[in-house]
Design a protein around this motif. Sequence first.
Motif, PDB file in Angstrom:
ATOM      1  N   SER A  12       6.244   3.534   0.325  1.00 15.30           N
ATOM      2  CA  SER A  12       5.000   3.598  -0.448  1.00 15.30           C
ATOM      3  C   SER A  12       4.271   2.261  -0.353  1.00 15.30           C
ATOM      4  CB  SER A  12       5.330   3.884  -1.908  1.00 15.30           C
ATOM      5  OG  SER A  12       4.361   3.298  -2.747  1.00 15.30           O
ATOM      6  N   TYR A  14       2.544   0.917  -2.513  1.00 19.50           N
ATOM      7  CA  TYR A  14       2.709   0.211  -3.791  1.00 19.50           C
ATOM      8  C   TYR A  14       3.999  -0.600  -3.774  1.00 19.50           C
ATOM      9  CZ  TYR A  14      -0.840   3.504  -5.462  1.00 19.50           C
ATOM     10  OH  TYR A  14      -1.977   4.237  -5.622  1.00 19.50           O
ATOM     11  N   GLY A  18       3.948  -4.491  -3.481  1.00 17.64           N
ATOM     12  CA  GLY A  18       4.542  -5.208  -4.618  1.00 17.64           C
ATOM     13  C   GLY A  18       5.606  -6.191  -4.154  1.00 17.64           C
TER      14      GLY A  18
ATOM     15  N   THR B  39      -4.591   3.429   1.685  1.00 21.11           N
ATOM     16  CA  THR B  39      -3.261   2.809   1.821  1.00 21.11           C
ATOM     17  C   THR B  39      -3.323   1.284   1.809  1.00 21.11           C
ATOM     18  OG1 THR B  39      -2.546   4.703   3.126  1.00 21.11           O
ATOM     19  CG2 THR B  39      -1.171   2.731   3.239  1.00 21.11           C
ATOM     20  N   LYS B  42      -4.146  -0.127  -1.571  1.00 22.01           N
ATOM     21  CA  LYS B  42      -2.983  -0.025  -2.472  1.00 22.01           C
ATOM     22  C   LYS B  42      -2.003  -1.162  -2.191  1.00 22.01           C
ATOM     23  CE  LYS B  42      -3.276   5.024  -2.477  1.00 22.01           C
ATOM     24  NZ  LYS B  42      -2.609   6.255  -2.015  1.00 22.01           N
ATOM     25  N   PHE B  43      -1.752  -1.417  -0.914  1.00 25.59           N
ATOM     26  CA  PHE B  43      -0.822  -2.480  -0.517  1.00 25.59           C
ATOM     27  C   PHE B  43      -1.358  -3.849  -0.963  1.00 25.59           C
ATOM     28  CE2 PHE B  43       0.918  -5.733   2.171  1.00 25.59           C
ATOM     29  CZ  PHE B  43       2.213  -5.340   2.481  1.00 25.59           C
ATOM     30  N   SER B  46      -1.603  -4.229  -4.828  1.00 24.81           N
ATOM     31  CA  SER B  46      -0.255  -4.343  -5.428  1.00 24.81           C
ATOM     32  C   SER B  46       0.279  -5.745  -5.218  1.00 24.81           C
ATOM     33  CB  SER B  46       0.714  -3.344  -4.781  1.00 24.81           C
ATOM     34  OG  SER B  46       0.279  -2.033  -4.990  1.00 24.81           O
ATOM     35  N   SER B  47       0.075  -6.258  -4.000  1.00 26.78           N
ATOM     36  CA  SER B  47       0.542  -7.604  -3.676  1.00 26.78           C
ATOM     37  C   SER B  47      -0.179  -8.644  -4.534  1.00 26.78           C
ATOM     38  CB  SER B  47       0.282  -7.868  -2.185  1.00 26.78           C
ATOM     39  OG  SER B  47       0.782  -9.118  -1.821  1.00 26.78           O
ATOM     40  N   LEU B 164      -4.545  -0.877 -12.142  1.00 29.99           N
ATOM     41  CA  LEU B 164      -3.758   0.335 -12.375  1.00 29.99           C
ATOM     42  C   LEU B 164      -4.662   1.558 -12.528  1.00 29.99           C
ATOM     43  CD1 LEU B 164      -0.972  -1.057 -14.768  1.00 29.99           C
ATOM     44  CD2 LEU B 164      -0.799  -0.576 -12.309  1.00 29.99           C
ATOM     45  N   PHE B 167      -5.671   2.584  -9.113  1.00 27.25           N
ATOM     46  CA  PHE B 167      -4.561   3.283  -8.457  1.00 27.25           C
ATOM     47  C   PHE B 167      -4.494   4.742  -8.918  1.00 27.25           C
ATOM     48  CE2 PHE B 167      -1.959  -0.903  -7.928  1.00 27.25           C
ATOM     49  CZ  PHE B 167      -2.675  -1.202  -6.781  1.00 27.25           C
ATOM     50  N   GLU B 171      -4.830   8.186  -6.661  1.00 25.38           N
ATOM     51  CA  GLU B 171      -3.825   9.249  -6.610  1.00 25.38           C
ATOM     52  C   GLU B 171      -4.428  10.601  -7.015  1.00 25.38           C
ATOM     53  OE1 GLU B 171      -1.023   8.849  -5.084  1.00 25.38           O
ATOM     54  OE2 GLU B 171      -1.498   6.718  -4.863  1.00 25.38           O
TER      55      GLU B 171
END
Lengths: 135, 175
Positions: A12, A14, A18, B39, B42-43, B46-47, B164, B167, B171
């Motif tokens: 994923s 995420y 993360g 994608t 999101k990556f 998140s990072s 969030l 995100f 989704e």
Amino acid sequence: MADLSTNDGGWSPYLAGGLSGIVSILSVWIAGHFLGASTTFVRTVGLLEDFISPERVAQMEYFIKTTPKIDWQWMFVVGIFIGALIAALSSKSFKWQGLPDLWQKRFGSKSQGKRAVFAFTGGAIAMYGARLADG
Amino acid sequence: MKMLIYGLITGIAFGFLLQKGRVLRYDKQLGALLFKDMTIIKFMLSSVLVGMVGIYLLVDLELAKLSIKTTLLGGNIIGGLIFGIGWGLLGYCPGTSAGALAEGRWDALWGIIGMLVGAAVYAEAFPLMKQTVLTWGDFGKITLPGILGINHWVVIAIVVIAGLLLFSFFEKKNL
């Protein structure tokens, strides 16, 4: 909650993102370095130019500011190559491909020349912009 | 020497995660620019969210220092727009091009050569840029908590909540 894996065996975004955040925290903590890549292209081309004409490079303001040398970030970019290679080979997702799927759908399977011109030009423009923005 | 090894190890970990997250690919990068596949957003986000919390914790504990870049509207805006045009044409960014090549996507090599040329051109143009674009809208080393005059954890909480929510939107829309 989203699935923690994608249907092609990837993770994923995420989860992977993360975890890469944790990598960046550890890097700042242990080495005092924030992650980045574009300065490496300046240093590399500086090293190449230095090979041809060291006198000229020594006078150029930008190369005085950004010394052509192999440093933390240079090794970081080499590491990205190695890490991605390990992940791709170990998950059998390595694919020797010169024309991306989406590109082929739009420009056909015989567009190697066009792809080379677009990718080269795009790379040159992107790097000029990245340096101007100090990114 | 120690720093070079730290750089290499950090890169290996980061490159491994970039590949596992499937964000190295042209289709994923273009997918985000076309608002069809988020994608890479999101990556990246998140990072950023995880990194932001952890690094500010380190700063508060006096274990690390922020490395704040100058806010320079001329360079940031014009450079950002130019970068976007190039990125859309190439479909890889400077860091991911090395990883894309490692994954077998050898068209990234054209991009890497192009980026070296772009860096060389910029080095030639730098004195001119310094007199023009890089003098426009210089705000110095500012931060959001700094200009708002509030504690950084308030800003961090707002950014995390906004991230969030984004995100959950992705989704819901299956992006």
